[in-house]
Design a protein around this motif. Structure first.
Motif, PDB file in Angstrom:
ATOM      1  N   TRP A  16      40.121  37.005  35.245  1.00  0.00           N
ATOM      2  CA  TRP A  16      40.832  38.296  35.247  1.00  0.00           C
ATOM      3  C   TRP A  16      40.094  39.366  34.457  1.00  0.00           C
ATOM      4  CZ3 TRP A  16      42.293  39.923  30.402  1.00  0.00           C
ATOM      5  CH2 TRP A  16      42.497  38.944  29.428  1.00  0.00           C
ATOM      6  N   ALA A  17      39.134  38.946  33.644  1.00  0.00           N
ATOM      7  CA  ALA A  17      38.337  39.932  32.903  1.00  0.00           C
ATOM      8  C   ALA A  17      37.579  40.847  33.858  1.00  0.00           C
ATOM      9  CB  ALA A  17      37.357  39.224  31.976  1.00  0.00           C
ATOM     10  N   PHE A  18      37.187  40.310  35.015  1.00  0.00           N
ATOM     11  CA  PHE A  18      36.445  41.123  35.978  1.00  0.00           C
ATOM     12  C   PHE A  18      37.362  42.154  36.620  1.00  0.00           C
ATOM     13  CE2 PHE A  18      34.001  37.266  35.438  1.00  0.00           C
ATOM     14  CZ  PHE A  18      32.729  37.786  35.231  1.00  0.00           C
ATOM     15  N   VAL A  20      39.961  43.444  35.119  1.00  0.00           N
ATOM     16  CA  VAL A  20      40.188  44.434  34.056  1.00  0.00           C
ATOM     17  C   VAL A  20      39.005  45.397  33.966  1.00  0.00           C
ATOM     18  CG1 VAL A  20      40.289  44.670  31.535  1.00  0.00           C
ATOM     19  CG2 VAL A  20      41.783  43.036  32.685  1.00  0.00           C
ATOM     20  N   SER A  21      37.788  44.854  34.063  1.00  0.00           N
ATOM     21  CA  SER A  21      36.600  45.709  34.003  1.00  0.00           C
ATOM     22  C   SER A  21      36.521  46.639  35.205  1.00  0.00           C
ATOM     23  CB  SER A  21      35.332  44.854  33.945  1.00  0.00           C
ATOM     24  OG  SER A  21      35.392  44.009  32.827  1.00  0.00           O
ATOM     25  N   GLY A  24      38.663  49.476  34.606  1.00  0.00           N
ATOM     26  CA  GLY A  24      37.991  50.420  33.714  1.00  0.00           C
ATOM     27  C   GLY A  24      37.031  51.319  34.473  1.00  0.00           C
TER      28      GLY A  24
END
Ligand SMILES: [Zn+2]
Lengths: 62, 252
Positions: A16-18, A20-21, A24
């Protein structure tokens, strides 16, 4: 190359970090670049509101 | 404890917000001066005020000048937060980037590299312009060129880190020289390969205003990107926290 990772490089980055990025990057695009490509007519308001910031950050403007 | 991605991401957001506020203050105190001068040039151009499709203030404006100043600063803070988040993720993913250094120097070097790739390089090729410069007709073309240079800059940074990790067998002076030469060559290729800025500077725009704006813009970009690197480094470096724990009353 498996050098002992100093400090934070051992952190596991979840999938999920991808997402979130990506969010951004989309926000950055909307504030700095949107000229009607994604939002059509309503982008005009967005553009005008963030206008000074766009120029100040060196992004192409009309 | 900065051991999870979530805690790193939150520090990225905080670093982005702090650097964004600092950059927005530079805008308010420095960049707005040449912007105001440029808007005066634009106003003098059209005394009749007949709509040219885009009002930078004046009559029939969509957003008032005051709101543009506040909105511009808000935009810089929002971009700071968004970039801080992406920065933190890239930092957490980078397994090659100066792994032998402290988190603070890694983050600062990373911030400098990002500034070079996404701010300084595009600034050199397509210098920032104040309002009243630029043809609305060419904005999409100019945006595409600008984004192309940004992507090229990020590829150069990535390539440099790859090259550095491939040369770990070499001595440090050899490695540093090789990476620097490769970066300089790649930057030269990008600057030569991309076409010149499509728009000419209007004759009524004073050169002093133009360059005051361009340098203010560069200072603001440096505050934002280098600021994210430095503040994020302070927030993730365990050394910072140990120092704080030793003197808890020193910082309000
Ligand atoms: Zn403009």
């Amino acid at each position: 190359m498996t050098s002992p990772a100093a400090g934070l490089s051992a952190v596991r980055v979840p999938k999920w970090a991808f997402a979130v990025s990506l969010l951004g990057l989309i926000v950055t695009y909307l504030v700095l670049q949107e000229n009607g490509l994604a939002l059509g007519a309503s982008s005009e308001l967005l553009h005008e509101f963030f206008h000074d910031g766009r120029h100040a950050l060196g992004v192409p403007c009309h | 404890m900065t051991t999870t991605y979530k805690s790193i991401a939150l520090r990225g957001v905080a670093a982005g917000a702090i650097a964004g506020v600092a950059s927005a203050l530079v805008q308010l105190l420095v960049t707005e001066i040449p912007i105001r001068a440029a808007l005066a040039v634009e106003e003098a151009r059209e005394p009749a005020g007949d709509g040219h499709g885009h009002a930078h203030g004046g009559e029939g404006e969509l957003v008032s000048r005051g709101a543009q100043v506040v909105g511009g600063m808000l935009g810089v803070v929002v971009v700071g937060i968004a970039v801080g988040l992406v920065f933190a993720t890239a930092y957490a993913l980078s397994k090659r980037w100066f792994v032998d250094r402290t988190p603070f120097s890694r983050s600062t070097a990373f911030g400098l590299a990002v500034f070079g790739a996404v701010a300084l390089l595009p600034w050199l090729k397509y210098p920032a312009n104040p309002p009243a410069v630029g043809d609305p007709e060419t904005v999409n073309h100019r945006t595409a060129l600008y984004l192309g240079v940004v992507v090229a800059g990020l590829v150069i940074v990535w390539g440099a880190s790859r090259l550095a990790s491939r040369l770990t067998a070499q001595s440090q002076p050899v490695r540093v020289t090789a990476v620097l030469l490769a970066v300089v060559a790649a930057v030269a290729v990008v600057l030569l390969a991309f076409p010149a800025p499509p728009d000419t500077i209007p004759a009524d725009m004073p050169v002093t205003v133009l360059w005051q704006f361009r340098l203010s813009s560069l200072a603001q970009l440096a505050t934002l990107y280098v600021g994210i690197g430095v503040v994020f480094g302070l927030l993730v470096d365990p050394a910072t926290r140990r120092a704080k724990a030793d003197a808890p009353v020193a910082v309000g």
